[in-house]
Scaffold this motif. Structure first.
Motif, PDB file in Angstrom:
ATOM      1  N   SER A 270      76.122  63.885  63.868  1.00 16.86           N
ATOM      2  CA  SER A 270      76.963  62.683  63.841  1.00 16.86           C
ATOM      3  C   SER A 270      78.444  63.000  63.922  1.00 16.86           C
ATOM      4  O   SER A 270      79.261  62.090  63.951  1.00 16.86           O
ATOM      5  N   ARG A 271      78.853  64.277  63.938  1.00 20.75           N
ATOM      6  CA  ARG A 271      80.279  64.608  63.904  1.00 20.75           C
ATOM      7  C   ARG A 271      80.992  64.105  65.151  1.00 20.75           C
ATOM      8  O   ARG A 271      80.513  64.266  66.256  1.00 20.75           O
ATOM      9  N   SER A 272      82.128  63.492  64.915  1.00 22.20           N
ATOM     10  CA  SER A 272      83.067  63.029  65.944  1.00 22.20           C
ATOM     11  C   SER A 272      82.515  61.924  66.825  1.00 22.20           C
ATOM     12  O   SER A 272      83.215  61.430  67.694  1.00 22.20           O
ATOM     13  N   SER A 273      81.280  61.538  66.629  1.00 24.67           N
ATOM     14  CA  SER A 273      80.725  60.505  67.499  1.00 24.67           C
ATOM     15  C   SER A 273      80.928  59.118  66.930  1.00 24.67           C
ATOM     16  O   SER A 273      80.926  58.138  67.667  1.00 24.67           O
ATOM     17  N   GLY A 274      81.099  59.043  65.605  1.00 25.32           N
ATOM     18  CA  GLY A 274      81.243  57.747  64.976  1.00 25.32           C
ATOM     19  C   GLY A 274      79.940  56.994  64.944  1.00 25.32           C
ATOM     20  O   GLY A 274      79.906  55.816  64.658  1.00 25.32           O
ATOM     21  N   GLU A 275      78.837  57.646  65.258  1.00 25.65           N
ATOM     22  CA  GLU A 275      77.563  56.952  65.325  1.00 25.65           C
ATOM     23  C   GLU A 275      76.540  57.697  64.479  1.00 25.65           C
ATOM     24  O   GLU A 275      76.455  58.904  64.503  1.00 25.65           O
ATOM     25  N   ALA A 276      75.785  56.942  63.725  1.00 27.61           N
ATOM     26  CA  ALA A 276      74.633  57.495  63.022  1.00 27.61           C
ATOM     27  C   ALA A 276      73.385  57.009  63.734  1.00 27.61           C
ATOM     28  O   ALA A 276      73.326  55.882  64.201  1.00 27.61           O
ATOM     29  N   GLN A 277      72.423  57.872  63.835  1.00 27.88           N
ATOM     30  CA  GLN A 277      71.213  57.526  64.577  1.00 27.88           C
ATOM     31  C   GLN A 277      70.429  56.450  63.845  1.00 27.88           C
ATOM     32  O   GLN A 277      70.121  56.579  62.668  1.00 27.88           O
ATOM     33  N   ALA A 278      70.112  55.340  64.540  1.00 29.55           N
ATOM     34  CA  ALA A 278      69.340  54.249  63.961  1.00 29.55           C
ATOM     35  C   ALA A 278      68.122  53.980  64.822  1.00 29.55           C
ATOM     36  O   ALA A 278      68.148  54.141  66.045  1.00 29.55           O
ATOM     37  N   SER A 279      67.046  53.553  64.162  1.00 26.15           N
ATOM     38  CA  SER A 279      65.807  53.289  64.887  1.00 26.15           C
ATOM     39  C   SER A 279      65.947  52.004  65.702  1.00 26.15           C
ATOM     40  O   SER A 279      66.599  51.059  65.274  1.00 26.15           O
ATOM     41  N   PRO A 280      65.317  51.930  66.894  1.00 27.17           N
ATOM     42  CA  PRO A 280      65.440  50.726  67.725  1.00 27.17           C
ATOM     43  C   PRO A 280      64.548  49.579  67.260  1.00 27.17           C
ATOM     44  O   PRO A 280      64.661  48.467  67.773  1.00 27.17           O
ATOM     45  N   ARG A 281      63.637  49.781  66.303  1.00 29.41           N
ATOM     46  CA  ARG A 281      62.733  48.711  65.921  1.00 29.41           C
ATOM     47  C   ARG A 281      63.232  47.989  64.673  1.00 29.41           C
ATOM     48  O   ARG A 281      63.840  48.604  63.791  1.00 29.41           O
ATOM     49  N   PRO A 282      62.978  46.689  64.559  1.00 29.07           N
ATOM     50  CA  PRO A 282      63.353  45.958  63.347  1.00 29.07           C
ATOM     51  C   PRO A 282      62.419  46.324  62.200  1.00 29.07           C
ATOM     52  O   PRO A 282      61.263  46.714  62.411  1.00 29.07           O
ATOM     53  N   CYS A 283      62.961  46.189  61.002  1.00 27.72           N
ATOM     54  CA  CYS A 283      62.172  46.526  59.817  1.00 27.72           C
ATOM     55  C   CYS A 283      61.104  45.463  59.590  1.00 27.72           C
ATOM     56  O   CYS A 283      61.319  44.262  59.807  1.00 27.72           O
ATOM     57  N   LEU A 284      59.932  45.906  59.144  1.00 29.57           N
ATOM     58  CA  LEU A 284      58.818  45.007  58.865  1.00 29.57           C
ATOM     59  C   LEU A 284      58.765  44.586  57.404  1.00 29.57           C
ATOM     60  O   LEU A 284      57.936  43.758  57.034  1.00 29.57           O
ATOM     61  N   SER A 285      59.645  45.150  56.603  1.00 35.46           N
ATOM     62  CA  SER A 285      59.643  44.833  55.183  1.00 35.46           C
ATOM     63  C   SER A 285      61.050  44.995  54.632  1.00 35.46           C
ATOM     64  O   SER A 285      61.870  45.739  55.198  1.00 35.46           O
ATOM     65  N   GLY A 286      61.317  44.307  53.531  1.00 34.29           N
ATOM     66  CA  GLY A 286      62.644  44.405  52.903  1.00 34.29           C
ATOM     67  C   GLY A 286      62.797  45.578  51.980  1.00 34.29           C
ATOM     68  O   GLY A 286      63.865  45.738  51.362  1.00 34.29           O
ATOM     69  N   ASP A 287      61.759  46.417  51.876  1.00 34.14           N
ATOM     70  CA  ASP A 287      61.865  47.593  51.002  1.00 34.14           C
ATOM     71  C   ASP A 287      61.738  48.888  51.775  1.00 34.14           C
ATOM     72  O   ASP A 287      61.323  49.914  51.234  1.00 34.14           O
TER      73      ASP A 287
ATOM     74  N   GLN B  97      71.745  51.774  55.669  1.00 30.53           N
ATOM     75  CA  GLN B  97      70.960  52.099  56.864  1.00 30.53           C
ATOM     76  C   GLN B  97      69.544  52.480  56.459  1.00 30.53           C
ATOM     77  O   GLN B  97      69.333  53.502  55.809  1.00 30.53           O
ATOM     78  N   PRO B  98      68.540  51.662  56.845  1.00 31.28           N
ATOM     79  CA  PRO B  98      67.149  52.084  56.637  1.00 31.28           C
ATOM     80  C   PRO B  98      66.857  53.332  57.452  1.00 31.28           C
ATOM     81  O   PRO B  98      67.473  53.589  58.495  1.00 31.28           O
ATOM     82  N   ASP B  99      65.890  54.116  57.007  1.00 36.75           N
ATOM     83  CA  ASP B  99      65.622  55.407  57.644  1.00 36.75           C
ATOM     84  C   ASP B  99      64.971  55.265  59.024  1.00 36.75           C
ATOM     85  O   ASP B  99      65.252  56.052  59.934  1.00 36.75           O
ATOM     86  N   ARG B 100      64.068  54.284  59.185  1.00 38.60           N
ATOM     87  CA  ARG B 100      63.274  54.247  60.417  1.00 38.60           C
ATOM     88  C   ARG B 100      63.344  52.903  61.143  1.00 38.60           C
ATOM     89  O   ARG B 100      62.542  52.651  62.044  1.00 38.60           O
ATOM     90  N   CYS B 101      64.276  52.027  60.749  1.00 39.71           N
ATOM     91  CA  CYS B 101      64.345  50.711  61.367  1.00 39.71           C
ATOM     92  C   CYS B 101      65.708  50.101  61.101  1.00 39.71           C
ATOM     93  O   CYS B 101      66.596  50.778  60.580  1.00 39.71           O
ATOM     94  N   TYR B 102      65.863  48.824  61.460  1.00 40.78           N
ATOM     95  CA  TYR B 102      67.090  48.111  61.148  1.00 40.78           C
ATOM     96  C   TYR B 102      66.717  46.694  60.739  1.00 40.78           C
ATOM     97  O   TYR B 102      65.674  46.164  61.110  1.00 40.78           O
ATOM     98  N   HIS B 103      67.612  46.089  59.930  1.00 42.26           N
ATOM     99  CA  HIS B 103      67.427  44.704  59.519  1.00 42.26           C
ATOM    100  C   HIS B 103      68.237  43.814  60.461  1.00 42.26           C
ATOM    101  O   HIS B 103      69.460  43.971  60.555  1.00 42.26           O
ATOM    102  N   PRO B 104      67.573  42.887  61.170  1.00 42.42           N
ATOM    103  CA  PRO B 104      68.321  42.010  62.076  1.00 42.42           C
ATOM    104  C   PRO B 104      69.355  41.183  61.317  1.00 42.42           C
ATOM    105  O   PRO B 104      69.138  40.780  60.178  1.00 42.42           O
ATOM    106  N   LEU B 105      70.480  40.928  61.958  1.00 40.25           N
ATOM    107  CA  LEU B 105      71.562  40.153  61.366  1.00 40.25           C
ATOM    108  C   LEU B 105      71.758  38.870  62.164  1.00 40.25           C
ATOM    109  O   LEU B 105      71.919  38.910  63.382  1.00 40.25           O
TER     110      LEU B 105
END
Length: 981
Positions: free
Chosen positions: A651-668, A694-702
């Motif tokens: 993640s150095r100098s990129s300003g980006e952290a790797q996030a999964s492309p799928r939405p989360c299926l649960s709030g936990d 940041q969830p480890d394997r997904c993202y929460h839609p906003l």
């Protein structure tokens, strides 16, 4: 005068005869130069003769005065009342200059390692100003403008107070310019060297003059690391001590801290404070008690007097031995009126004769149950007693003092009141000693005192081989000091036995319980806070700022009168308390109350406003690395997981952290906090404005505003839980309506119909109602049924949403109750969202329960079981514990340290604006944080006009509230109507 006239007449006659002889000789044979030489020789001879005669005349006069002074001295020893009258008269005659100068001049406080806002520094400042002094402050003598720029080489001052950390600087000042006899310093130079630790042995004990002398002191008593309880007397010392003969008093096994004030070293004059610190072999902590009371309770009246006499002689012997070891180094005292506060730790082991196990040249109150507050308060009370004894009140301005030379010329021949022919400094010391004995306050004379008749010791200290001159003390002065001490001792004994109590005293005793001076003496806090303005009993409102890492403040207000009662925040609040300090503004009210009557009365209210700063942050630079953390190292909830910042690979100098492309299926879904930093090894280099969950394997839609309003159309959202649940409701209302126009700290049931143009309804019921007695608290089942009844009509579909949860009250029984009630009410198809446990009650706060570390760690397992059971029942879940534990320090107002939201009144109605949540989007982009206001006033009146709007502050609350909105609108997400993060 007759002698002088006769002498001058004889000299004139002889000079005339000489001139007649010389003139006759000149006429016969002498030249001019020879004649002039003869005249000069004659005049010189007669001048020397006349000076010798004058010297003999003055010497005879001085001898006559000295004989008169000796006669006067002998008379005064027989008539101490006359001596006291002479000393009192000297205050209003020629010595008035020195009296005024020493009583109301310039006082300089060298603070050393103390901050100017420390309560001890404030005490010196306040008391010295009350006594009439002009007070200056500096850290060291070298940095004091008053000492460096003084036109008289730094001598235009009356008192020099050297606090901890400035002692060496103070000693250099004393050595460079010896203080004048009217100047006081709170360090005795001789003691500074005598009581040093020399390899585990007190320095003065190594002096050859004390070889063979047995002193009742442990050799390592001066060692800094030795506590009073560690030092124990040796066998030889035990054998020398006199055992207590009464079998019922064999329990005198204690360590007693005795506080000594040495008011002069040469000659030695010392006093002991009546308060001592005692720890018996049965006590875990020390406690303060009057010395006489302690000995009387343990030994009875007769033996208690003997114990105090032995204590006085033990301490006196050690002080004299210390001075003896330094007498050659300080044959001429550098500071006549230097004084020293000392702590003698005495060990009693079934004997009246104690052994000194620790000796400190300062006041120490270690070992008390609350050493920070109790010890500091006891110390400051004692310091105030010392200052009032040494620096009496003076209302007049100081006169210009006479110099030592002028005073010597004026009183060198014993003119004026000084008919004892004592030097000015000794006369000054004698008058001071008289004043101390006349008004001793809480002090008792320690030395000089007459030894008891049965105390026959023949060592070097007490033997006749050493006289007053051996200590550099004039016998005449010592005799006068002893006579004064004997006179006042007898006088005080007579007064205590014979004087009846006056009616005024009886009335005063009867009114002891009434609060007549409802003010604070001082406001103590731990950690110490710099109050603005500086504390003053007459100022009622104060402000203070604390850094981010200070999350609790221990506060203890101390009243002026012990009959005034202190309560914090409310009439029945605690006297002192440990307060959690949330981010932003907190307020503490201090009530000074009179409880002498049946109905307590609030006399005075002090208010303390505390502002806690946000986490230190640096702006994001071009070169940075993304770091992540699960938990803070200050509170490790999961011992199996690392704490603190860790770098995210790639993640150095990129300003980006790797996030999964799928939405989360649960709030936990497991996740972590991410933040850009210059270095993951230092959290002060991070831009905490950009921190995101940041969830480890997904993202929460906003959801944006139109999407959220569409999702919430024709929905009813019911909340049941505590104030943390209520915070989520108000966040939802503000997001749906774009503004929050109504707000209340509801602790019952409340329903809002004005959401989403009337198309969305939110209702709330507070649970549990902990302030009610257990027998009167509604059960969870009853509270839930009441919420459902008041929210009717309800649709048995996901259009009805029930959000349940709180800080730490939720358990598996509550989940089963939800299922049973909904089935009974025919609402089994509604959406249920369970908010899990959260951080809170983890700080040691008075008045509420507090979880230890293992209790906090157990919360994780309980929380895990709740999440699993809720999912098994078909409920949606939000893991708020994992979200809050990494940022547990960022709580806002509230004693539970569990609130991560706060509602503020905005200064004016705001235009609707989209506020992006800090949850990482797909591809690593992050939105801008909400514009959080920190200086806004919190709303307290729910009946405000409708045009008033509010804002729900709190980035942590915003994260799990947005996850709630995402889970509520999950069907919309599946249909692709919500943009990805």
């Amino acid at each position: 005068m007759v002698c002088l006239l006769t002498l001058s007449r004889n000299v004139s006659a002889e000079v005339g005869m000489l001139f007649r002889g010389i003139w006759t000789l000149r006429r016969r044979c002498c030249t001019g130069p020879v004649l002039l030489l003869g005249i000069a020789v004659g005049l010189f001879y007669h001048t020397v003769t006349m000076d010798r005669d004058r010297s003999e005349f003055k010497s005879s006069q001085r001898d006559q005065r000295n004989k008169s002074a000796v006669f006067e001295y002998k008379l005064l020893l027989k008539n101490p009342e006359r001596l006291i009258s002479l000393l009192e008269a000297s205050k209003t005659d020629g010595f008035v200059h020195h009296s005024k100068h020493s009583c109301a001049g310039k006082a300089i406080i060298l603070t050393g390692q103390h901050a100017p806002t420390d309560t001890e520094v404030q005490l010196y400042q306040r008391v010295l100003q009350q006594q009439g002094y002009r007070v200056d402050q500096a850290r060291y003598a070298e940095t004091s403008a008053s000492l460096r720029q003084d036109r008289r080489d730094g001598r235009d001052w009356s008192a020099l107070i050297c606090l901890k950390g400035s002692e060496k600087s103070c000693l250099r000042k004393i050595n460079f310019a010896h203080p004048q006899h009217h100047q006081r310093v709170n360090i005795i130079p001789a003691f500074a060297g005598a009581f040093l630790d020399m390899g585990g042995v007190c320095r003065f004990l190594t002096d050859s003059q004390l070889s063979g002398v047995t002193l009742p002191i442990h050799p390592s008593a001066c060692a800094f690391s030795t506590s009073p309880q560690e030092g124990t007397p040796n066998t030889a010392e035990d054998q020398q001590r006199q055992p207590i003969t009464r079998s019922d008093n064999q329990g005198l096994n204690a360590t007693v801290n005795v506080y000594v004030l040495v008011t002069s070293a040469t000659p030695l004059t010392a006093f002991v404070h009546r308060t001592a610190l005692v720890k018996t072999h049965l006590d875990e902590t020390s406690y303060a008690i009057e010395l006489q009371v302690f000995f009387r309770e343990r030994l009875g009246l007769l033996l208690s007097h003997q114990a105090i006499d032995h204590m006085n002689h033990v301490i006196s012997d050690i002080l004299k031995a210390a001075l003896l070891s330094t007498k050659e180094r300080s044959s001429s005292p550098r500071c006549k009126l230097c004084f020293q506060l000392m702590t003698f730790s005495l060990h009693y082991n079934a004997s009246l004769r104690p052994v000194v196990v620790k000796l400190q040249t300062d006041l120490h109150f270690d070992g008390m149950k609350d050493p920070h507050f109790d010890g500091q308060i006891a110390k400051e009370y004692m310091l105030e007693d010392v200052l009032k004894l040494l620096f009496p009140v003076c209302n007049s301005e100081p006169s210009s003092p006479l110099s030592t030379q002028e005073e010597t010329r004026k009183y060198g021949d014993c003119e004026g009141p000084n008919s004892l022919c004592l030097p000015p400094d000794e006369m000054h010391l004698l008058r001071q000693f008289n004043q101390h004995l006349k008004r001793p306050g809480p002090f008792q004379l320690l030395y000089p005192i007459s030894p008891p008749p049965d105390d026959l010791r023949h060592d070097l200290i007490q033997g006749e081989s050493l006289s007053a001159q051996d200590y550099g003390w004039r016998p005449a002065l010592m005799a006068l000091l002893q006579e004064l001490s004997l006179y006042y001792t007898r006088r005080h004994q007579t007064e205590s036995l014979d004087e009846p109590k006056s009616p005024e005293a009886s009335d005063s005793l009867s009114r002891n319980g009434k609060c007549v001076d409802p003010h604070l003496r001082q406001l103590y806090t731990d950690p110490p806070m710099a109050l603005m303005p500086t504390f003053n009993a007459w100022m009622k409102e104060y402000r203070a700022e604390v850094p981010f890492d200070v999350i609790t403040i221990h506060i203890r207000p101390e009243p002026v009168s012990p009959h005034c009662h202190i309560h914090l925040d409310e009439h029945r609040g605690p006297r002192m308390a440990n307060y959690p300090v949330g981010l932003g503004n907190s307020r503490i009210n201090i009530l000074v109350m009179d409880e002498s009557e049946a109905e307590p009365v609030v006399m005075t209210i002090y208010t303390l406003h505390i502002y806690r700063e946000s986490r230190p942050s640096l702006p994001m630079f071009d070169e940075y690395v993304m770091c992540s953390f699960v938990q803070d190292c200050g509170l490790v909830v999961r011992p199996d997981q690392p704490c603190g910042l860790e770098p995210i690979p790639g993640s150095r100098s990129s300003g980006e952290a790797q996030a999964s492309p799928r939405p989360c299926l649960s709030g936990d879904e497991p996740g972590r906090w991410v933040v850009p930093c210059l270095s993951c090894s230092d959290n002060r280099t991070c831009d905490w404005r950009e921190v995101a969950w940041q969830p480890d394997r997904c993202y929460h839609p906003l959801l944006d505003q139109p999407q959220l309003q569409n999702c919430m159309m024709d929905r009813k959202v019911l909340f049941i839980g505590d104030s943390t649940n209520r915070g989520m409701m108000y966040y939802l209302m503000e997001r749906v309506n774009t503004t929050l126009e109504d707000w209340d700290k509801a602790h019952d049931t409340i329903i809002y119909h004005n959401l989403n143009q009337g198309r969305t309804i939110a209702s709330y019921s507070y649970y549990p109602q902990f302030w009610l007695p257990k027998s009167q608290r509604p059960t969870f089942q009853r509270a839930l049924q009441q919420l459902l009844e008041r929210s009717q009509p309800l649709e048995n579909s996901p259009q009805t949403v029930l959000v349940a949860g709180g800080v730490q009250w939720l358990n598996l029984n509550h989940l089963r109750t939800i299922q049973q009630v909904l089935q009974r009410e025919g609402l089994e198809n509604i959406m249920v969202v369970v908010k899990s446990l959260g951080m809170g009650f983890h700080l040691p706060v008075d008045g509420i329960r507090s979880l230890p570390l293992n209790g906090v760690q157990e919360l994780y397992n309980v929380n895990k079981n709740i999440l699993e059971s809720a999912r098994h029942l078909g409920f949606e879940v939000i893991d708020t514990l994992s979200i809050t534990m990494g940022r547990y320090k960022e709580f806002l107002q509230g004693r539970c340290a569990c609130h991560f939201h706060e509602v503020y009144k905005l200064p004016s109605p705001t235009v609707a604006s989209q506020r992006n949540l800090k949850i990482l989007k797909l591809g690593g982009e992050s939105g801008n944080p909400a514009n959080e206001q920190t200086g806004l006033e919190q709303h307290e009146d729910p009946s405000s006009p409708p045009d008033v709007s509010y804002h729900v502050k709190g980035p942590v609350n915003a994260v799990y509230s947005e996850i709630l909105l995402s889970r509520i609108c999950v069907n919309h997400a599946v249909n692709g109507t919500i943009r990805q993060q």
